[in-house]
Design a protein around this motif. Structure first.
Motif, short mmCIF file in Angstrom:
data_model
loop_
_atom_site.label_atom_id
_atom_site.label_comp_id
_atom_site.label_asym_id
_atom_site.label_seq_id
_atom_site.Cartn_x
_atom_site.Cartn_y
_atom_site.Cartn_z
N ALA A 81 -7.74 13.26 -0.43
CA ALA A 81 -6.44 13.86 -0.70
C ALA A 81 -6.52 15.38 -0.67
CB ALA A 81 -5.92 13.38 -2.06
N GLU A 82 -7.59 15.94 -1.22
CA GLU A 82 -7.75 17.39 -1.19
C GLU A 82 -7.92 17.90 0.24
OE1 GLU A 82 -11.08 18.04 -3.77
OE2 GLU A 82 -9.88 17.84 -5.60
N ALA A 83 -8.69 17.16 1.05
CA ALA A 83 -8.89 17.57 2.44
C ALA A 83 -7.58 17.51 3.23
CB ALA A 83 -9.95 16.69 3.10
N VAL A 84 -6.81 16.46 3.00
CA VAL A 84 -5.52 16.33 3.70
C VAL A 84 -4.57 17.42 3.23
CG1 VAL A 84 -3.47 14.86 3.91
CG2 VAL A 84 -5.75 13.87 4.17
N ALA A 86 -5.33 20.33 2.12
CA ALA A 86 -5.78 21.63 2.63
C ALA A 86 -5.37 21.82 4.10
CB ALA A 86 -7.29 21.75 2.49
N LYS A 87 -5.29 20.74 4.85
CA LYS A 87 -4.98 20.84 6.28
C LYS A 87 -3.49 20.66 6.57
CE LYS A 87 -9.53 19.43 7.78
NZ LYS A 87 -10.33 18.48 8.52
N THR A 88 -2.72 20.26 5.57
CA THR A 88 -1.29 20.03 5.78
C THR A 88 -0.54 21.36 5.62
OG1 THR A 88 -1.51 17.81 4.88
CG2 THR A 88 0.70 18.69 5.02
N PRO A 89 0.34 21.70 6.57
CA PRO A 89 1.11 22.94 6.45
C PRO A 89 2.02 22.89 5.22
CG PRO A 89 1.29 22.02 8.67
CD PRO A 89 0.59 21.02 7.84
N ALA A 90 2.30 24.05 4.65
CA ALA A 90 3.11 24.16 3.44
C ALA A 90 4.51 23.56 3.60
CB ALA A 90 3.19 25.61 2.99
N PRO A 91 5.22 23.78 4.72
CA PRO A 91 6.55 23.20 4.84
C PRO A 91 6.53 21.66 4.80
CG PRO A 91 6.25 24.87 6.54
CD PRO A 91 4.94 24.69 5.85
N ARG A 95 8.35 19.42 1.91
CA ARG A 95 9.31 18.38 2.28
C ARG A 95 8.87 17.02 1.71
NH1 ARG A 95 14.45 17.60 3.00
NH2 ARG A 95 14.89 16.06 4.60
N GLY A 96 7.59 16.75 1.73
CA GLY A 96 7.06 15.51 1.16
C GLY A 96 7.33 15.42 -0.33
N ARG A 97 7.18 16.54 -1.03
CA ARG A 97 7.48 16.56 -2.47
C ARG A 97 8.97 16.32 -2.73
NH1 ARG A 97 3.63 21.47 -3.28
NH2 ARG A 97 1.68 20.36 -3.67
#
Length: 130
Positions: A81-84, A86-91, A95-97
């Motif tokens: 989860a931390e690795a994903v 870290a690689k997921t863009p902020a937008p 949007r996921g949140r």
């Protein structure tokens, strides 16, 4: 000549009888011991406290191993989860949140929308096959 070998033969025959009788007794004792070992139910009834303690130890070991495996899985999931994240863009994360918050507030409409979408996909795929 028969007189000289007569006592020796009778001693040898007597020794053979004694050996045979001793072997029979030992064999009988061995068979009885093996029968006792094979009778699991009687052994469990003879030692109910030992059997119960062995079962408790086995259950405790299994529980401990299950906890260790769960901890390892939890640790690995956290790392993934931390690795994903870290690689997921902020937008995308934002949007996921937002979507997760909406799903928590309105679970029934979300489930209805997912079921409707699945039904539509199924209906479309079935219609194309026909």
């Amino acid at each position: 000549m028969n007189d000289a070998t007569g006592p020796l033969e009778s001693d040898a025959a007597e020794q053979l009888r004694r050996d045979r009788e001793q072997t029979r007794q030992e064999l009988g004792q061995t068979v009885a011991e093996l029968a006792d070992k094979a009778d699991v139910r009687a052994r469990a009834e003879d030692n109910p406290h030992e059997t119960a303690e062995a079962a408790r130890l086995s259950a405790a070991n299994a529980t401990e191993q299950a906890h260790e495996i769960a901890d390892q899985a939890r640790t690995q999931a956290t790392h993934v989860a931390e690795a994903v994240a870290a690689k997921t863009p902020a937008p995308v994360t934002d949007r996921g949140r937002q979507i997760a918050g909406i799903a928590r507030r309105y679970p029934v409409p979300l489930v209805a929308a997912v079921v409707s979408g699945a039904a539509l996909i199924w209906w479309t795929a079935r219609r194309r096959q026909a």
